[in-house]
Design an enzyme around this catalytic site. Structure first.
Site, PDB file in Angstrom:
ATOM      1  N   CYS A 131      44.574  40.538  28.325  1.00  0.00           N
ATOM      2  CA  CYS A 131      44.214  40.937  29.688  1.00  0.00           C
ATOM      3  C   CYS A 131      45.462  40.969  30.566  1.00  0.00           C
ATOM      4  O   CYS A 131      45.945  39.926  31.011  1.00  0.00           O
ATOM      5  CB  CYS A 131      43.175  39.988  30.284  1.00  0.00           C
ATOM      6  SG  CYS A 131      42.692  40.472  31.959  1.00  0.00           S
ATOM      7  N   CYS A 134      45.062  39.414  34.139  1.00  0.00           N
ATOM      8  CA  CYS A 134      45.104  37.950  34.131  1.00  0.00           C
ATOM      9  C   CYS A 134      46.513  37.442  33.826  1.00  0.00           C
ATOM     10  O   CYS A 134      46.964  36.458  34.415  1.00  0.00           O
ATOM     11  CB  CYS A 134      44.102  37.390  33.126  1.00  0.00           C
ATOM     12  SG  CYS A 134      42.375  37.667  33.616  1.00  0.00           S
TER      13      CYS A 134
END
Length: 180
Positions: A131, A134
């Site tokens: 991700c 993130c």
């Protein structure tokens, strides 16, 4: 099972992974709490039994109960957040980036250990789960807490190596279980 046992179970073709596990275990740029917490969080995120048992056994000798819980909590919360925020990032409709997530994430604010260590665990898991949104958020938080590029990179390397070890262990287990 311990780290040494885990390394011994890796096949010869994965010698680099054995060496990298050893190097990461001997890494001095991170504290034991940071290092073994990242290993455990990454192993929990992947869930391959041999890797998980080996790294959890190793971490139990190095981490407090609070740090063990925090590593598992980082895996749990990032398992949710990495999917959600990666999807929000990938969806063409930018509206989803402007609306509240409406997901509980209390552990991020109160992880029970030093915030920087929890962020490092979350970074390692976010690398495993792929991700980018993130990764950017955790890297920025780690910078605010004073971690260096080398320390952050060590967390990323831990996630990468643990991921590779777990994938090889899963593949070898699958091959052994298959009838000849």
């Amino acid at each position: 099972m311990s780290l040494d046992t885990l390394k011994s179970r890796l096949p010869d073709y994965a010698k680099d992974l054995k060496l990298n596990l050893g190097s990461l275990a001997n890494e001095t740029i991170l504290t034991d709490q940071q290092k073994y917490g990242c290993m455990l969080a990454s192993a929990h995120a992947i869930g391959e039994p041999h890797t998980l048992r080996g790294l959890e056994a190793e971490a139990r000798g190095k981490l407090s109960d609070d740090a063990l819980r925090a590593a598992k909590a980082a895996s749990a919360i990032m398992g949710m957040n990495n999917v959600y925020y990666r999807a929000v990032h990938l969806v063409s409709n930018a509206t989803y980036q402007t609306v509240p997530a409406k997901l509980r994430m209390n552990v991020i604010g109160a992880p029970g250990i030093e915030k920087a260590d929890f962020e490092l665990y979350s970074l390692a898991v976010s690398a495993v789960n792929g991700c980018g949104m993130c990764l950017d958020a955790h890297e920025a938080e780690l910078r605010k807490h004073g971690l260096t590029t080398d320390q952050i990179q060590a967390g990323l390397r831990i996630g990468a190596v643990v991921n590779a070890v777990a994938r090889i262990m899963a593949a070898e287990t699958a091959l052994q279980a298959e009838p000849a």
